[in-house]
Design an enzyme around this catalytic site. Structure first.
Site, PDB file in Angstrom:
ATOM      1  N   HIS A   1    -103.602  35.483   9.238  1.00 53.58           N
ATOM      2  CA  HIS A   1    -104.128  34.076   9.734  1.00 53.58           C
ATOM      3  C   HIS A   1    -104.201  34.430  11.267  1.00 53.58           C
ATOM      4  CE1 HIS A   1    -101.653  33.151   6.042  1.00 53.58           C
ATOM      5  NE2 HIS A   1    -102.349  32.165   5.999  1.00 53.58           N
TER       6      HIS A   1
ATOM      7  N   HIS B   1    -108.462  29.594   9.861  1.00 55.80           N
ATOM      8  CA  HIS B   1    -107.130  29.626   9.467  1.00 55.80           C
ATOM      9  C   HIS B   1    -106.295  30.636   8.726  1.00 55.80           C
ATOM     10  CE1 HIS B   1    -103.025  28.087   8.384  1.00 55.80           C
ATOM     11  NE2 HIS B   1    -103.179  28.208   7.212  1.00 55.80           N
TER      12      HIS B   1
ATOM     13  N   HIS C   1     -77.721  13.981 -14.257  1.00 56.93           N
ATOM     14  CA  HIS C   1     -76.806  14.515 -13.388  1.00 56.93           C
ATOM     15  C   HIS C   1     -76.227  15.847 -14.042  1.00 56.93           C
ATOM     16  CE1 HIS C   1     -77.109  10.982 -10.935  1.00 56.93           C
ATOM     17  NE2 HIS C   1     -76.164  11.361 -10.165  1.00 56.93           N
TER      18      HIS C   1
END
Length: 693
Positions: free
Chosen positions: A31, A266, A484
């Protein structure tokens, strides 16, 4: 008005730019855009930091976190020029196998404070570092006596991607609440992500959001050129002791490139003609690569390294005086800085007998914390809003809070994380990375450690010895239901390299889990704990459990081996006794296997005594059966989601009762009776397969 910067500063900045571009182009990957735009801000920041390449672990160094880790070529350029152990040849090996310059910064490399890659993690680690520094300073500084051992700052650079990831919102919200004035963040506002301009998905007012979090905010409109503006903003931020600071710096991604300002710069190397024109524009020979003018080396040595080296030497002198003036604290701090635990700390761990009462392992965990906190000043932790359920707070605990709040002190060691499981876990990594031998822990339900899996994975990858106190570890939590009740969670985290997943069966195993987790230097631990009461088992001990797996209930010449963890171990023992009383007795050995990773590390000879040839093995655990094939031929588990009901009723629903275990064990023993049986451990390729045999 005259500037505090001159031509040499711009030469240094442009050197960082071309050196970063050269790395990306040599590796043909990476990059280049962010380093080109960020170089001025990074230069200004580093120019006033305290860091010593000759002593990279100096406790009072300033920390720097590149949260947008894809810009790491810039970090490697800085580390090289400042004098860390990165040669030009290392830079030429950017993103190559076994190099010191991998595709994203990694914690184990010199000068790299934390592993960054997944966006949002770095800034969240930085919050943890700032918490650690505030606690460390409040614990050891003696300002009235003239001893300031810790006054460092944590700096971070982040981009739009970090701001969009939810974990950064969790941690930055907490940083504002905690008034972490030692945290200063530069926001690279280049308005580009991989998808293109940020306007396609992200147009919020970031500064207003951070103001709402309780941060000081500033803005630099011309981050490409306004060095004085950046420097003045950083200085102003350092003067604000009550708020963390976010400085938005507007930059041009790919500055100087023919593709400047576009998303195409980028994540791809620049084309050869673009590199040449860029170097020519910045005053470098377009035909040469990896060039650092000597005057840039000299400048960074004079401006950064020499003042930092002097500050480090002054700190060493001051610490020696401190040790004389405050011998107890000085000895304690010296021990911590050497990465050592108190010699006798584990003598505080509780030991249990079979006659002791049945207790939930979450309660046994609370008893451990109550017993050891005074012996371990490096122990710091909290819970993600579940303190009464996780039982993570000892009675004498002081909350880590800004003194002005009236809720606690920065010297407090209990952190109220709020409902922020992911943020808590990333902060724990940052606390660990700060140094001073911190042992951070964080509580939540086992199922919600999955919420934090991004940070959990980075803890394992980076080798942070942090601890998750993961209660409500099974269908035994009952009424909260399948939302849960963890089913796949144990398998998920056992599959993670370098991760201890302890599931203790009683008090001795709980003490063993804590002993192993706290003494670990390079591996994190998840300690999975029950809501329901479990009996203290005959045959358990801390020493045995520390092997990760052991015989807890034995018989001569077993017909079957039952291997189990946690709340199912006592069911297996009861089933074994039940099988022995049948008209046609079945002899069942029971193995407790509280931690796969620790057991895997034992010598094969030992493991084969536990899980030998010629005996069928059945695993028993109220969770997914995936992964148990390493140790057992057959499995009694749950490969579906749980159900809502009272814990004992849910266990009965899935037939996890002694009778259910015995029934299946009898079938397995009968099935394998006339078959040749080899231990699952007995194989050509080891479990921990690498590229080497």
């Amino acid at each position: 008005m005259s500037s505090q910067f001159s031509d040499i500063d711009w030469l240094a900045i442009n050197t960082l730019r071309v050196l970063s571009v050269d790395q990306v182009n040599k590796g043909n990957s990476g990059h280049p855009g962010a380093p080109l735009g960020l170089a001025p801000a990074a230069h200004v920041l580093w120019k006033q930091m305290h860091l010593n390449p000759e002593n990279p672990t100096w406790i009072n160094r300033d920390r720097f976190v590149l949260s947008n880790g894809h810009a790491c070529a810039l970090l490697y350029s800085l580390l090289h020029i400042v004098g860390y152990q990165y040669s030009i040849e290392d830079l030429k090996q950017f993103r190559q196998l076994d190099s010191k310059t991998p595709g994203h910064p990694e914690f184990e490399l010199p000068g790299v404070e934390v592993t960054t890659g997944p966006l949002g993690q770095g800034i969240s680690n930085a919050v943890g570092m700032a918490i650690a520094q505030a606690n460390f300073a409040a614990t050891y500084n003696k300002p009235d006596e003239g001893f300031i051992l810790s006054d460092s700052y944590t700096y971070a650079i982040l981009g739009d991607g970090c701001l969009q990831e939810g974990v950064s919102s969790e941690t930055c919200s907490l940083a504002g609440h905690l008034k972490l004035g030692n945290l200063i963040v530069l926001y690279d506002d280049n308005k580009i992500t991989i998808d293109g301009k940020t306007e396609v998905s992200f147009d919020e007012d970031v500064l207003k959001r951070y103001e709402a979090y309780g941060w000081e905010t500033m803005s630099i409109e011309n981050g490409n050129e306004d060095l004085d503006g950046i420097a003045n903003a950083i200085q102003k931020a350092k003067e604000n002791k009550e708020k963390p600071t976010l400085i938005k710096i507007s930059t041009t991604i790919g500055f100087g490139s023919l593709q400047a300002g576009s998303h195409s710069v980028h994540g791809s190397p620049l084309k050869p003609d673009d590199v040449k024109q860029l170097k020519k524009k910045l005053g470098f020979d377009p035909e040469k690569s990896f060039v650092v003018p000597q005057e840039v080396y000299d400048f960074y040595q004079k401006e950064i390294v020499e003042p930092s080296r002097e500050a480090n030497m002054e700190w060493i002198k001051k610490f020696k005086e401190y040790q004389t003036k405050f011998p107890a604290l000085g000895s304690e701090l010296d021990r911590r800085l050497n990465g050592e635990l108190p010699a006798d700390w584990s003598s505080s761990l509780p030991v249990y007998n079979p006659t002791d009462s049945a207790v939930a392992t979450r309660k046994l965990s609370e008893i451990v914390l109550e017993n050891i906190y005074a012996a371990l000043p490096e122990l710091i932790g909290g819970s993600a809003d579940l303190t009464p359920s996780n039982l993570t707070r000892w009675k004498e605990a002081i909350d880590f809070q800004p003194p002005s709040s009236g809720l606690g002190e920065y010297s407090g060691r209990y952190i109220r994380y709020g409902v922020r499981e992911h943020g808590m876990s990333a902060i724990m990594n940052g606390i660990s990375a700060f140094g001073a031998n911190y042992r951070p822990f964080g509580g939540t339900f086992l199922n919600f450690v999955s919420y934090a899996s991004g940070a959990v994975r980075l803890a394992a990858l980076s080798g942070h010895p942090v601890i998750w106190v993961a209660t409500h570890d099974s269908i035994g939590l009952g009424e909260d239901g399948p939302t849960h009740q963890p089913i796949e969670t144990l398998t998920h985290f056992r599959a993670l390299p370098n991760m201890h997943v302890w599931r203790p069966a009683d008090g001795n195993e709980t003490s063993a889990a804590y002993k192993a987790a706290i003494e670990s230097t390079h591996s994190p631990s998840i300690i999975a704990l029950s809501r329901q009461n479990l009996p203290q088992l005959e045959g358990s001990s801390i020493d045995k459990a520390l092997k990760g797996g052991y015989v807890i209930h034995d018989v001569e010449n077993p017909d079957i081996i039952l291997v189990s963890t946690g709340s199912e171990v006592h069911l297996c023992i009861e089933a074994s006794k039940m099988l022995a009383k049948k008209d046609m007795p079945v002899k069942a050995r029971v193995i407790s296997l509280p931690d796969f990773m620790t057991f895997n590390s034992q010598p094969l000879d030992y493991k084969m005594t536990i899980l030998p040839d010629n005996v069928p093995i059945m695993s028993v655990e109220v969770a997914a059966t995936s992964g148990w094939g390493k140790y057992a031929h057959e499995h009694f588990g749950i490969d579906r989601f749980g159900v809502c009901g009272k814990g004992p009723d849910v266990y009965k629903y899935f037939n996890f009762v002694p009778e259910g275990v015995a029934e299946r064990a009898e079938k397995v023993a009968e099935f394998y009776q006339d078959r040749v049986v080899y231990s699952p451990l007995n194989r050509a390729l080891p479990f921990n397969t690498t590229t080497e045999f």
